[in-house]
Each structure stands twice: as structure tokens, then as C-alpha cells.
Design a protein around this motif. Structure first.
Motif, PDB file in Angstrom:
ATOM      1  N   ASP A 147       1.192  -1.360  -0.619  1.00  0.00           N
ATOM      2  CA  ASP A 147      -0.004  -0.002  -0.161  1.00  0.00           C
ATOM      3  C   ASP A 147       0.921   1.030   0.388  1.00  0.00           C
ATOM      4  N   VAL A 148       2.195   1.232   0.893  1.00  0.00           N
ATOM      5  CA  VAL A 148       2.281   2.462   1.177  1.00  0.00           C
ATOM      6  C   VAL A 148       4.412   2.213   1.346  1.00  0.00           C
ATOM      7  N   ILE A 149       5.355   2.858   0.544  1.00  0.00           N
ATOM      8  CA  ILE A 149       6.752   3.054   0.328  1.00  0.00           C
ATOM      9  C   ILE A 149       7.106   4.434   0.979  1.00  0.00           C
ATOM     10  N   ILE A 150       7.881   4.115   1.896  1.00  0.00           N
ATOM     11  CA  ILE A 150       7.987   4.926   2.818  1.00  0.00           C
ATOM     12  C   ILE A 150      10.062   4.989   2.760  1.00  0.00           C
ATOM     13  N   ASN A 151       9.852   5.750   1.465  1.00  0.00           N
ATOM     14  CA  ASN A 151      11.759   6.073   1.087  1.00  0.00           C
ATOM     15  C   ASN A 151      12.717   6.939   2.664  1.00  0.00           C
ATOM     16  N   ASN A 152      13.622   5.649   3.797  1.00  0.00           N
ATOM     17  CA  ASN A 152      13.561   6.641   4.991  1.00  0.00           C
ATOM     18  C   ASN A 152      15.255   6.431   4.887  1.00  0.00           C
ATOM     19  N   ALA A 153      15.439   5.726   3.786  1.00  0.00           N
ATOM     20  CA  ALA A 153      17.029   5.804   4.122  1.00  0.00           C
ATOM     21  C   ALA A 153      17.747   6.822   3.905  1.00  0.00           C
ATOM     22  N   GLY A 154      19.095   7.515   4.755  1.00  0.00           N
ATOM     23  CA  GLY A 154      19.801   8.045   3.965  1.00  0.00           C
ATOM     24  C   GLY A 154      21.002   8.000   5.505  1.00  0.00           C
ATOM     25  N   LYS A 155      21.631   8.960   4.520  1.00  0.00           N
ATOM     26  CA  LYS A 155      23.057   9.337   5.315  1.00  0.00           C
ATOM     27  C   LYS A 155      23.322  11.069   5.680  1.00  0.00           C
ATOM     28  N   GLY A 156      23.872  11.339   6.286  1.00  0.00           N
ATOM     29  CA  GLY A 156      25.016  12.680   6.643  1.00  0.00           C
ATOM     30  C   GLY A 156      26.026  12.978   6.029  1.00  0.00           C
ATOM     31  N   TYR A 157      26.638  14.228   5.656  1.00  0.00           N
ATOM     32  CA  TYR A 157      27.891  14.679   5.309  1.00  0.00           C
ATOM     33  C   TYR A 157      28.485  15.696   6.039  1.00  0.00           C
ATOM     34  N   ARG A 158      28.553  16.115   6.539  1.00  0.00           N
ATOM     35  CA  ARG A 158      29.094  17.455   6.829  1.00  0.00           C
ATOM     36  C   ARG A 158      30.406  17.965   6.761  1.00  0.00           C
ATOM     37  N   SER A 159      30.472  18.776   5.321  1.00  0.00           N
ATOM     38  CA  SER A 159      32.188  18.674   5.044  1.00  0.00           C
ATOM     39  C   SER A 159      32.157  20.854   4.686  1.00  0.00           C
ATOM     40  N   PHE A 160      33.568  21.299   4.509  1.00  0.00           N
ATOM     41  CA  PHE A 160      33.481  22.166   3.882  1.00  0.00           C
ATOM     42  C   PHE A 160      34.077  21.702   1.673  1.00  0.00           C
ATOM     43  N   VAL A 161      33.252  22.622   1.416  1.00  0.00           N
ATOM     44  CA  VAL A 161      33.566  22.552  -0.126  1.00  0.00           C
ATOM     45  C   VAL A 161      34.681  21.924  -0.320  1.00  0.00           C
ATOM     46  N   GLU A 162      36.087  22.483   0.327  1.00  0.00           N
ATOM     47  CA  GLU A 162      37.702  22.700  -0.066  1.00  0.00           C
ATOM     48  C   GLU A 162      38.034  21.176   0.713  1.00  0.00           C
ATOM     49  N   LEU A 163      37.057  20.930   1.480  1.00  0.00           N
ATOM     50  CA  LEU A 163      37.527  19.472   2.058  1.00  0.00           C
ATOM     51  C   LEU A 163      37.090  18.412   1.835  1.00  0.00           C
TER      52      LEU A 163
END
Length: 270
Positions: free
Chosen positions: A75-91
Motif C-alpha cells: 500500500d505504501v512505501i516510505i523512503n527513509n534510508a539516508g545518511k549525513g555528510y558535513r564538510s566544507f567544499v574545499e575539504l
């Protein structure tokens, strides 16, 4: 009994969503990157786990075959999978950029692509794509995470036009920092001797940690809303914003415009 498929169900909000729906009497298809990530607390007679890597078309197809052998209807699909990446563009580094794009955006694309035919043959279905307040506004050090979440917002809205004649609804859900392990698992760029960068990273880390601790009631609000959305699919594309932080940032950005909003963020955060 209705059936929901939830990606990224091995922990955090995904596992809590799976348990919430299962306790409400739904059949839950909980997909996880590895089956050995499942804990005893995530076991429930209404939950069935399947290995699925959202970045792999082959893995998605294998999981879909196994799922359809066990379930006649989704009936329903919940697209929950995810990750984070915290970075300065240069690095930033290629590996982490590719990883967050593959999980946060292409993962949603590939899951939707794989299951649209199922919904179309059923003549109904609903995609609930979880984004973030990051899908609504642009904030410091959000270069990669925000970009992927805003991409999901655009993708979802565009896709909704294609699917409306097939009785397939699409919506996105945005919220702020919930008290899960998400922030603890965020990948960060390498440490640097650049003082300005170090100061900004320290400020952002502190702000997000503080917000996460304060939002102790947010998870229950999110779960209630996800369940309400699943029980009441809207044929028109909708963006559901949950929690004070997300709603405040959404309306502040809309009221101020990008120039004034940018000025406020620089003054208050940086």
C-alpha cells in the motif's frame, strides 16, 4: 491488513517507524542494509525484514522479487534510508560525495523506479519520501546533505505529475533534528588547521547537538504524522512539515526572502 515498505529500517527513525506501524496492525516490510543489524527490540510478528541496498539496482530487484513472493499488495512505501555528510567544499572527498548522493537521492529514485510498476498494476499506491528541513532551506555546512534532500523534493514533485492518473500519490515529509543516532553517525570532513573552518564546524556541531536534545517529543509527532499520511493518501502532491524547527525555518525563509534570510543566518549562526 495494509502493508508498508520502509527503507533504512535497521535503526533510528526507520526501526521506530516499523514498530509503530506494526503495533497499529499494519504488515511491515522492513528493508535493511544487512540483516545482522537487526536487534531483538526490532522483532515483531507483523514485521518481516529483507536485505536491501538502496544504492544497488541489483539488490533492489532481488529484494523486490523476495518481497512479492511474500506479499500480494504493497500500500505504501516510505523512503527513509539516508545518511549525513558535513564538510566544507574545499575539504570534501569524492567517496563521501558519491555515497551521500547515491543513498539520499539516487536511492529514492531507484526504489521508486522499481516499485512504480507494482503500484500501477495494483491501480493504487503511495510514496512517502522523507527529506528534512534541509529540503526547505540552505544552512551553513549543508552543502551536500541539503543538496540531496532538495533534489528529492524536486524529484518527488515532478514524479507526482506522471503518476496521478494511476492513482499513485506522492508526498514529502520534512522535519528538524530528531533525537536519534543520526547526528552521531554523520560523516565529517577531515580536521583542518584553517581556523575559520574549525570555528564554523564547532558552532554547527554545537547547534545541532543542542537542537537534537531539545526535540525530545519530535519522534512521536513524526510517527503520528507518518501514520496519518499513510492512512489518508492525498491524490495531490503534498509537502508535510513537522515540528517547530522545520515550520519556523520554512516560514521565516518564505517571509524574509533569500537575501534577508541569508543575512539572519550569518548573524545568528556564524
Amino acid at each position: 491488513m495494509k502493508t508498508v515498505l520502509i527503507t533504512g529500517s535497521s535503526g533510528g527513525l526507520g526501526s521506530q517507524t516499523a514498530l509503530y506501524f506494526a503495533n497499529k496492525g499494519w504488515q511491515v516490510i522492513a528493508t535493511v542494509y544487512h540483516l545482522d543489524l537487526i536487534t531483538d527490540a526490532e522483532q515483531h510478528p507483523n514485521i518481516k525484514h529483507y536485505p536491501l541496498d538502496v544504492t544497488s539496482t541489483e539488490s533492489i530487484e532481488n529484494a523486490k522479487t523476495a518481497i512479492l513472493n511474500d506479499f500480494k499488495v504493497i500500500d505504501v512505501i516510505i523512503n527513509n534510508a539516508g545518511k549525513g555528510y558535513r564538510s566544507f567544499v574545499e575539504l570534501s572527498c569524492d567517496k563521501e560525495i558519491e555515497s551521500i548522493v547515491n543513498v539520499n537521492w539516487l536511492g529514492v529514485v531507484k526504489i521508486c523506479r522499481a516499485f512504480i510498476p507494482i503500484f500501477r498494476n495494483q491501480k493504487f499506491g503511495q510514496f512517502i519520501n522523507i527529506t528534512s528541513v534541509a529540503g526547505l532551506v540552505n544552512l551553513p555546512l549543508g552543502n551536500f546533505y541539503h543538496s540531496t534532500k532538495q533534489a528529492v523534493e524536486s524529484f518527488s514533485e515532478c514524479m507526482s505529475y506522471e503518476l496521478m492518473d494511476f492513482n499513485i500519490s506522492v508526498c514529502t515529509v520534512q522535519f528538524g533534528n530528531a533525537p536519534t543516532n543520526f547526528q552521531k553517525n554523520v560523516t565529517k570532513c577531515q580536521t583542518t588547521k584553517i581556523e575559520n573552518y574549525k570555528e564554523i564546524m564547532h558552532k554547527i556541531d554545537a547547534i545541532l547537538a543542542k537542537k537534537t536534545c531539545k526535540n525530545h517529543d519530535l519522534i512521536e509527532t513524526i510517527l503520528d504524522k507518518l501514520y496519518h499520511i499513510a492512512e489518508n493518501p492525498n491524490k495531490n502532491f503534498r509537502k508535510y512539515t513537522i515540528g517547530f524547527d522545520a515550520k519556523f525555518m520554512k516560514y521565516l525563509r518564505r517571509f524574509l526572502g533569500y537575501k534577508a534570510f541569508n543575512f539572519v543566518i550569518k548573524k545568528k549562526i556564524l
